[in-house]
Design an enzyme around this catalytic site. Structure first.
Site, PDB file in Angstrom:
ATOM      1  N   HIS A  64       0.833  -1.192   0.000  1.00  0.00           N
ATOM      2  CA  HIS A  64       0.000   0.000   0.000  1.00  0.00           C
ATOM      3  C   HIS A  64       0.879   1.258   0.000  1.00  0.00           C
ATOM      4  O   HIS A  64       2.057   1.213   0.368  1.00  0.00           O
ATOM      5  CB  HIS A  64      -0.931   0.003   1.206  1.00  0.00           C
ATOM      6  CG  HIS A  64      -2.031  -1.019   1.091  1.00  0.00           C
ATOM      7  ND1 HIS A  64      -3.132  -1.042   1.913  1.00  0.00           N
ATOM      8  CD2 HIS A  64      -2.194  -2.062   0.216  1.00  0.00           C
ATOM      9  CE1 HIS A  64      -3.926  -2.037   1.575  1.00  0.00           C
ATOM     10  NE2 HIS A  64      -3.371  -2.680   0.545  1.00  0.00           N
ATOM     11  N   GLU A  70       0.839   3.793   1.925  1.00  0.00           N
ATOM     12  CA  GLU A  70       1.321   4.135   3.251  1.00  0.00           C
ATOM     13  C   GLU A  70       2.523   3.269   3.632  1.00  0.00           C
ATOM     14  O   GLU A  70       3.498   3.745   4.231  1.00  0.00           O
ATOM     15  CB  GLU A  70       0.196   3.947   4.288  1.00  0.00           C
ATOM     16  CG  GLU A  70      -1.033   4.788   4.004  1.00  0.00           C
ATOM     17  CD  GLU A  70      -2.080   4.044   3.179  1.00  0.00           C
ATOM     18  OE1 GLU A  70      -3.259   4.236   3.447  1.00  0.00           O
ATOM     19  OE2 GLU A  70      -1.691   3.269   2.260  1.00  0.00           O
ATOM     20  N   CYS A 116      -6.194   1.696   5.318  1.00  0.00           N
ATOM     21  CA  CYS A 116      -6.904   0.465   5.691  1.00  0.00           C
ATOM     22  C   CYS A 116      -6.495   0.056   7.099  1.00  0.00           C
ATOM     23  O   CYS A 116      -5.609   0.659   7.717  1.00  0.00           O
ATOM     24  CB  CYS A 116      -6.612  -0.638   4.688  1.00  0.00           C
ATOM     25  SG  CYS A 116      -4.914  -1.269   4.784  1.00  0.00           S
ATOM     26  N   CYS A 142      -2.725  -0.962   7.416  1.00  0.00           N
ATOM     27  CA  CYS A 142      -1.802   0.184   7.396  1.00  0.00           C
ATOM     28  C   CYS A 142      -1.913   1.004   8.676  1.00  0.00           C
ATOM     29  O   CYS A 142      -0.918   1.553   9.152  1.00  0.00           O
ATOM     30  CB  CYS A 142      -2.086   1.058   6.176  1.00  0.00           C
ATOM     31  SG  CYS A 142      -1.510   0.354   4.614  1.00  0.00           S
TER      32      CYS A 142
END
Length: 360
Positions: free
Chosen positions: A275, A277, A302, A305
């Site tokens: 992701h 992040e 999410c 994360c």
């Protein structure tokens, strides 16, 4: 502040300018749009600044309205020395003049458009020409629709003076479909055109723009996401989602889960995409984050994360778009002592009029 209003004939640009004058005390500026006078070349010292006597200070009670200028340069020089005041013009005849105005940090461009038939009926029913209209080749009403259409096409698409190239560059584009000026005014009221963020982005707007730019590098088939980590208003790292280094890009078939089109939150254990992040946090490293680091992401993180965000010591998360796990993410971040907030920028792009029930 200096607002330029462009648009198609009889779409309502003069009405928008009138609104700014009446509601917020803007001063109208007009420009002699003949080719010899509206160029952007530097005038010689012997060139008069205006066809009429030089305009007085707009804050003075004796200020003439509108102020008239014979060159775009002298108009811009006048505004520049009074940039804290409010000015509006509907006289932007060419792209080079728009380029000239756009160099200034206090300039904002709006455009107004409307369907052809709507504009044709306004043209036929207008009691008299607006005092500031300067349309080239405007037919005399009443005239056939075909005649007005030909005029409108020239006004929009002419290679030298067409409005369409100007309209395409507007920050705010208003679609004025109503015959009721109240609807237009109600929409303008909600736009908050005087928001200083429209001229110079706030730190939130600036960093979120960088996150959105990072998202353009994403190769994930499911969703583009970008992230920026900052501390003390300095960028530490950026990230976007996609498969790890050395693996085939997701967009080239590298992640079977994403390419299978599974729903949000499904099959995450088999997803090979990092992701945004995660990439940003890995790039920064924990020793560079420390207390006070802020993570900007164009989509709410999410659950997975959010756990990592807490662990590395991020102090605040700012996001733009919502995600399906927002409530779980909010819980984790709150318990981990991380502040979470959504950034909502001023509305830009194509703006449709408010419906009557929304402003009655």
């Amino acid at each position: 502040m200096f607002i330029g209003v462009c648009g198609s004939a009889y779409a309502g640009k003069e009405t928008v300018a009138d609104y700014l004058v009446k509601q917020f005390g803007f001063t109208r500026l007009t420009l002699d749009e003949t080719p010899s006078n509206s160029d952007t070349s530097t005038p010689s010292s012997s060139t008069p600044l205006s066809a009429s006597p030089p305009p007085s200070d707009p804050d003075s009670d004796s200020s003439p309205s509108p102020h008239h200028f014979t060159s775009a340069l002298t108009l811009l020089d006048y505004v520049t020395t009074r940039w804290r005041s409010r000015f509006v013009t509907t006289h932007i005849p060419t792209t080079p003049i728009l380029d000239l105005y756009s160099r200034r940090p206090f300039f904002l461009l709006l455009s107004v458009d409307a369907p052809l038939l709507t504009r044709y009926h306004r043209f036929l029913t207008s009691p008299h020409p607006h005092p500031h209209k300067t349309y080239r080749g405007l037919p005399t009403p009443p005239c056939p629709l075909e005649t007005f259409t030909s005029f409108s096409d020239d006004d929009l698409f002419d290679s030298a003076h067409g409005q369409l190239p100007l309209m395409s560059r507007a920050t705010v584009r208003i679609l004025n479909t109503s015959s009721d000026v109240t609807a237009l005014y109600a929409t303008l009221d909600k736009l908050n055109l005087l928001n200083p963020d429209r001229l110079r982005p706030s730190w939130d707007a600036y960093f979120m723009s960088l996150a959105s730019l990072a998202a353009q590098r994403s190769n994930c088939m499911k969703r583009r996401v970008g992230c920026v980590v900052v501390r003390d208003r300095r960028v530490i790292s950026t990230g976007y989602n996609g498969t790890p280094r050395g693996l085939l890009n997701c967009g080239e078939g590298g992640c079977g889960r994403c390419n299978a089109g599974q729903g949000s939150g499904e099959g995450l254990a088999t997803c090979l995409c990092l992701h945004a992040e995660e990439n940003a946090l890995l790039e920064a490293g924990r020793e560079r984050l420390r207390e006070g680091a802020v993570l900007y992401c164009d989509t709410c993180p999410c659950l997975t994360c959010s756990i990592k965000i807490v662990q590395v010591g991020i102090s605040e998360v700012v996001y733009s778009q919502e995600y399906s796990m927002d409530s779980m993410t909010a819980t984790v971040l709150r318990e981990g002592g991380v502040r979470l907030r959504q950034f909502v920028p001023p509305e830009n792009g194509l703006i449709r009029l408010e419906k009557p029930e929304e402003y009655n």
